[in-house]
Design an enzyme around this catalytic site. Structure first.
Site, short mmCIF file in Angstrom:
data_model
loop_
_atom_site.label_atom_id
_atom_site.label_comp_id
_atom_site.label_asym_id
_atom_site.label_seq_id
_atom_site.Cartn_x
_atom_site.Cartn_y
_atom_site.Cartn_z
N LYS A 74 0.80 -1.23 0.00
CA LYS A 74 0.00 0.00 0.00
C LYS A 74 0.83 1.28 0.00
O LYS A 74 0.45 2.28 -0.60
CB LYS A 74 -0.96 0.00 1.18
CG LYS A 74 -2.02 -1.09 1.08
CD LYS A 74 -3.01 -1.03 2.20
CE LYS A 74 -4.05 -2.13 2.05
NZ LYS A 74 -5.11 -2.05 3.05
N ASP A 111 -9.60 2.43 2.50
CA ASP A 111 -9.48 1.63 3.72
C ASP A 111 -10.19 2.27 4.90
O ASP A 111 -10.96 1.62 5.60
CB ASP A 111 -7.99 1.44 4.08
CG ASP A 111 -7.34 0.31 3.31
OD1 ASP A 111 -8.07 -0.59 2.85
OD2 ASP A 111 -6.11 0.33 3.16
#
Length: 267
Positions: A74, A111
């Protein structure tokens, strides 16, 4: 309506290392089918050492409309994107890359929004509550910002590398303009929302990220890991009468938004 895979089918990938635990394809493909979008999501095992090479290959595939990103990519992917959505830029990590109309790869971040949406759907309180988050990686940064926006009273960040916890805390506090987050030890306190934002729990052999003997009724133990749906830590918490929340709820909270975002251009 099931998608019939043919030569015109567009692809969405999910990249990670490991990848067997990923739940996104199973969650998002029915949404694409319901929308009548000729898109299929598939898992792609991408070792960290090969990310830059494989990224170049993904960029060169015109029928690949984007890819989700899971651990451990990420933050590294952040630097590989051609451009960034403001939320992703703020967090410093991406969990979705979409091919834009001009062919460029733009990074997005769902997220935090998915995490908070999952908690709210389950009726779990955030506003005015102290939160203990174990972990300081890409997902943890996004979750910290989302918790702050959702009205958390305090965010305590515990991490094996203290400097990473302090960096996350400084980033959140600087963005907010006041001190809401602080670095601390992974020791839950009464009534806290306790979050495992590490990858510990993907394997049965993993050590627990915190001592479950410190968990007590009145706390909520939350996972970001979706596979297994009930980790060893959640089982230990349940045995102590603690409210638990699976990482699968976070996935469910964000896949709808991601599907909408992909279909906005490619559906």
């Amino acid at each position: 309506m099931a998608v019939v895979i043919g030569g015109a089918t567009r692809l969405m990938g999910v990249i990670g290392d490991p990848i067997a635990q990923v739940r996104t394809p199973g969650e998002i493909n029915p949404i694409f089918a319901a929308k009548g979008a000729e898109i299929v999501c598939v898992p792609l095992h991408v070792p960290s050492s090969d990310l830059a090479t494989i990224w170049a290959g993904l960029r060169s595939m015109p029928n690949l409309v984007g890819f989700g990103i899971t651990l451990p990519h990420k933050q590294q992917a952040f630097d590989l994107c051609d451009s960034l959505d403001p939320v992703a830029a703020r967090v410093g990590a991406v969990n979705l890359v979409r091919r834009e109309a001009d062919g460029s790869l733009r990074g997005y971040q769902f997220d935090g929004a998915g995490f908070v949406r999952g908690l709210r759907t389950a009726g779990i309180a955030i506003e005015g509550r102290s939160c203990l988050m174990v972990g300081a990686g890409g997902a943890a940064v996004a979750i910290a910002f989302a918790l702050a926006e959702a009205g958390a009273a305090e965010i305590v960040v515990g991490n094996r590398t203290r400097s990473k916890a302090e960096a996350l805390v400084d980033k959140v506090n600087a963005d907010l303009g006041h001190r809401l987050a602080r670095a601390g030890d992974p020791r839950p306190e009464p009534g806290q929302l306790v979050i495992n934002a590490t990858s510990l729990g993907l394997r049965d052999s993993d050590p627990l990220p915190l001592d479950p003997a410190l968990l007590h009724s009145g706390m909520t133990m939350v996972e970001v890991i979706a596979q297994p749906e009930v980790t060893a830590l959640l089982r230990a918490a349940q045995a102590r009468g603690v409210e638990t929340h699976s990482g699968l709820r976070m996935i469910e909270g964000q896949v709808g938004a991601i599907a909408d975002h992909i279909c906005e251009l490619w559906g």
